[in-house]
Design a protein around this motif. Structure first.
Motif, PDB file in Angstrom:
ATOM      1  N   SER A 162       0.875  -1.335  -0.035  1.00 37.02           N
ATOM      2  CA  SER A 162      -0.079  -0.086   0.149  1.00 37.02           C
ATOM      3  C   SER A 162       0.895   1.272  -0.033  1.00 37.02           C
ATOM      4  O   SER A 162       0.220   2.363  -0.126  1.00 37.02           O
ATOM      5  CB  SER A 162      -0.831  -0.073   1.345  1.00 37.02           C
ATOM      6  N   SER A 163       2.098   1.189   0.051  1.00 35.82           N
ATOM      7  CA  SER A 163       2.979   2.388   0.371  1.00 35.82           C
ATOM      8  C   SER A 163       4.327   1.980  -0.430  1.00 35.82           C
ATOM      9  O   SER A 163       5.123   0.939   0.093  1.00 35.82           O
ATOM     10  CB  SER A 163       3.328   2.750   1.682  1.00 35.82           C
ATOM     11  N   LEU A 164       5.062   2.736  -1.178  1.00 35.17           N
ATOM     12  CA  LEU A 164       6.483   2.682  -1.507  1.00 35.17           C
ATOM     13  C   LEU A 164       7.168   4.000  -1.189  1.00 35.17           C
ATOM     14  O   LEU A 164       6.686   5.281  -1.004  1.00 35.17           O
ATOM     15  CB  LEU A 164       6.463   2.898  -3.068  1.00 35.17           C
ATOM     16  N   SER A 165       8.372   3.854  -0.505  1.00 34.98           N
ATOM     17  CA  SER A 165       9.010   5.050   0.029  1.00 34.98           C
ATOM     18  C   SER A 165      10.484   4.710  -0.898  1.00 34.98           C
ATOM     19  O   SER A 165      11.138   3.802  -0.709  1.00 34.98           O
ATOM     20  CB  SER A 165       9.345   4.977   1.589  1.00 34.98           C
ATOM     21  N   MET A 166      10.876   6.179  -1.104  1.00 37.75           N
ATOM     22  CA  MET A 166      12.329   5.999  -2.017  1.00 37.75           C
ATOM     23  C   MET A 166      12.845   7.552  -1.637  1.00 37.75           C
ATOM     24  O   MET A 166      12.132   8.301  -1.989  1.00 37.75           O
ATOM     25  CB  MET A 166      12.180   5.420  -3.100  1.00 37.75           C
ATOM     26  N   THR A 302      -3.744  14.928   0.295  1.00 43.73           N
ATOM     27  CA  THR A 302      -4.066  14.971   1.599  1.00 43.73           C
ATOM     28  C   THR A 302      -4.948  14.044   2.249  1.00 43.73           C
ATOM     29  O   THR A 302      -4.851  13.400   3.018  1.00 43.73           O
ATOM     30  CB  THR A 302      -4.938  16.464   1.670  1.00 43.73           C
ATOM     31  N   ALA A 303      -5.959  13.539   1.012  1.00 42.75           N
ATOM     32  CA  ALA A 303      -6.931  12.413   1.507  1.00 42.75           C
ATOM     33  C   ALA A 303      -5.916  10.966   1.708  1.00 42.75           C
ATOM     34  O   ALA A 303      -6.692  10.304   2.128  1.00 42.75           O
ATOM     35  CB  ALA A 303      -7.886  12.176   0.513  1.00 42.75           C
ATOM     36  N   ASN A 304      -4.785  10.826   1.323  1.00 45.11           N
ATOM     37  CA  ASN A 304      -4.109   9.682   1.564  1.00 45.11           C
ATOM     38  C   ASN A 304      -2.828   9.964   2.239  1.00 45.11           C
ATOM     39  O   ASN A 304      -1.939   9.472   1.973  1.00 45.11           O
ATOM     40  CB  ASN A 304      -3.765   9.222   0.095  1.00 45.11           C
ATOM     41  N   GLY A 305      -3.220  10.842   3.438  1.00 45.60           N
ATOM     42  CA  GLY A 305      -1.890  11.230   4.222  1.00 45.60           C
ATOM     43  C   GLY A 305      -0.914  12.081   3.755  1.00 45.60           C
ATOM     44  O   GLY A 305      -0.022  12.469   4.310  1.00 45.60           O
ATOM     45  N   MET A 320      -4.755  -1.802  -7.072  1.00 46.09           N
ATOM     46  CA  MET A 320      -4.485  -1.568  -5.789  1.00 46.09           C
ATOM     47  C   MET A 320      -4.123   0.044  -5.811  1.00 46.09           C
ATOM     48  O   MET A 320      -4.442   0.709  -6.884  1.00 46.09           O
ATOM     49  CB  MET A 320      -3.019  -2.166  -5.814  1.00 46.09           C
ATOM     50  N   ASN A 321      -4.043   0.537  -4.546  1.00 48.43           N
ATOM     51  CA  ASN A 321      -3.760   1.728  -4.371  1.00 48.43           C
ATOM     52  C   ASN A 321      -2.900   1.991  -3.556  1.00 48.43           C
ATOM     53  O   ASN A 321      -2.429   1.670  -2.224  1.00 48.43           O
ATOM     54  CB  ASN A 321      -4.981   2.534  -3.545  1.00 48.43           C
TER      55      ASN A 321
END
Length: 479
Positions: A162-166, A302-305, A320-321
């Motif tokens: 649900s989340s990618l960080s790079m 904003t709606a997704n953090g 997926m989101n």
């Protein structure tokens, strides 16, 4: 009062002391029995007989009888073991176990020699199932009432990403590679290229790839390509988010956009090299698969953090989101950088940090038990999940428990109802994994009791033989 009454006093002593020796023998026999609690015998005199004397009436004892055989529930010492499912209770309480062959038949024990059987039941050596609470894998909270501790599954379900960080540094001295063909980096992607080279190495400045998981636990590569703005002094970078076109199961009408999910820009501060922080520092648009693009507003972030999201579809009909995190998020008014965020410095482009949540299916590899009774499973996919909590019980009158053998006690009317709770709470002891409570029998004490019991038995036997001689003398008076 007949002299023969003394015979019965001696016999009562022999009977009582014989039973006492049996108790001592039972204690010594169980000196190495896990969780065994020693027993102790107490005696009482028998109702005395009143006889007449010159001074009035007096009482003559009629021997002895057993007053009580009680168990000592003092703490036994701990023995270390190599099994994580061996448990010892430090303090008050009993483990609760259930005979699977009967309903509502609970027993209580201090012997924590437990293991999982072939059916996933947490059992003692007699195959009685240990009782506890099932835990919510997400919160670790107890669920429902006390039940059998049984593992219904030895696998951990997958979880989609649900989340990618790079976090990267993009070389500020890079030049634009895509301007020679087209000003948009996304226009250089060709998902229908038969050779498999969907974008040429010369069309971008930097590329990084992360693995993501779909809802079934399969892995897929998400590649993000970056290219510098039109001039060397331009602090804006383009990026595109892509997957292997053969894995892109969205409805696509423009074959060149197969595998192309999103595009956008990142604007840096030309002086500090950090993401600028303005309202348009990061932009993102999603491909519609037909050659068009849908721009996302900051309100979407904003709606997704505070993060923009893209929607890969690796399973038909199940998009997926996935959040895209470059180390900054939109806080409602501007893009705010985290302590570690993407930069544009005059050094080679490199990935400083990257991570993706989600995981595939995993097999149970190990079990551990904490002091609060929580049984945790470690799985091959890296997940550590709380499964059950071992329950303990205590009684207002431990002496009222009934020994049924096999290191087990059962509840009686005299013991009262069990008071159940978590280890370490409600006056109950805590658990020690990799440990077993040894018998609390003290051999030195038992040997002393054995000696005194033996001497008492010999003395009572002398009473019988002496009275026999006295009766013989009485009979001889006739001669």
């Amino acid at each position: 009062m007949s002299i023969s009454s003394g015979l019965f006093s001696g016999i009562s002593g022999l009977n009582a002391l014989g039973n006492a020796m049996t108790v001592i023998g039972d204690n010594i026999a169980n000196v190495n029995t896990v969780g065994f609690k020693e027993s102790r015998v107490t005696f009482q005199d028998v109702l005395s007989q009143t006889v007449a004397t010159t001074a009035g009436s007096a009482q003559v004892g009629r021997g002895t009888s057993l007053a009580d055989i009680s168990s000592s529930f003092s703490q036994g010492s701990f023995e270390s073991t190599d099994s994580s499912t061996d448990l010892a209770i430090g303090g008050a309480g009993f483990f609760m176990v259930r005979d699977p062959g009967t309903s509502n038949n609970d027993y209580y024990t201090r012997a924590g020699e437990f293991r999982f059987d072939k059916d996933g039941n947490f059992v003692n050596p007699s195959d009685y199932i240990v009782q506890g609470w099932k835990l919510d894998e997400a919160t670790g909270q107890d669920q429902g009432t006390i039940t059998d501790i049984t593992l219904s599954s030895f696998t951990s379900s997958p979880s989609e990403t649900s989340s990618l960080s790079m976090i990267m540094n993009l070389d500020s001295s890079s030049t634009n590679n895509s301007i020679g063909a087209n000003t948009a980096l996304s226009a250089l992607w060709n998902g229908s290229d038969a050779s498999g080279e969907y974008i040429a190495d010369t069309d971008y400045s930097y590329q990084t790839t992360l693995k993501v998981y779909d809802s079934l636990g399969s892995t897929h590569d998400v590649s993000i390509y970056f290219d510098k703005g039109e001039t060397a002094a331009d602090p804006v970078w383009e990026y595109i988010v892509t997957v292997n076109p053969s894995e892109d199961l969205r409805t696509i009408t423009d074959a060149t956009q197969q595998g192309l999910l999103a595009r956008g820009t990142i604007e840096f501060n030309g002086t500090s090299g950090d993401i600028s922080g303005g309202v348009n520092s990061i932009t993102c648009s999603l491909s519609d698969g037909a050659g068009g693009w849908t721009a996302l507003a900051n309100t979407d972030a904003t709606a997704n953090g505070g993060y923009f999201t893209f929607a890969p579809e690796f399973i038909a009909g199940s998009p997926m989101n996935v959040k895209l995190d470059f180390g900054t998020r939109f806080n409602g008014s501007e893009w705010a950088n985290d302590a570690l965020s993407t930069t544009q410095y005059a050094s080679a482009s490199t990935t400083v940090f990257q991570s993706a949540d989600g995981y595939g299916a995993g097999d149970l590899q190990a079990i551990s038990v904490a002091t609060d009774g929580v049984i945790t499973g470690q799985y091959s996919n890296g997940q550590v999940l709380p499964l059950y909590r071992v329950a303990l019980a205590k009684f207002q009158n431990e002496q009222g428990l009934y020994k049924v053998g096999g290191n087990l006690f059962s509840q009686t009317r005299l013991s009262g109802e069990p008071i159940t709770g978590k280890p370490g709470g409600n006056g109950l002891g805590s658990l020690s994994p990799n440990s077993l409570e040894q018998s609390n029998v003290d051999l030195a004490t038992e040997f002393v009791r054995m000696i005194t019991t033996q001497r008492g038995y010999q003395a009572n036997s002398k009473i019988i033989t002496t009275i026999d001689q006295m009766l013989s003398e009485l009979i001889n008076l006739k001669r």
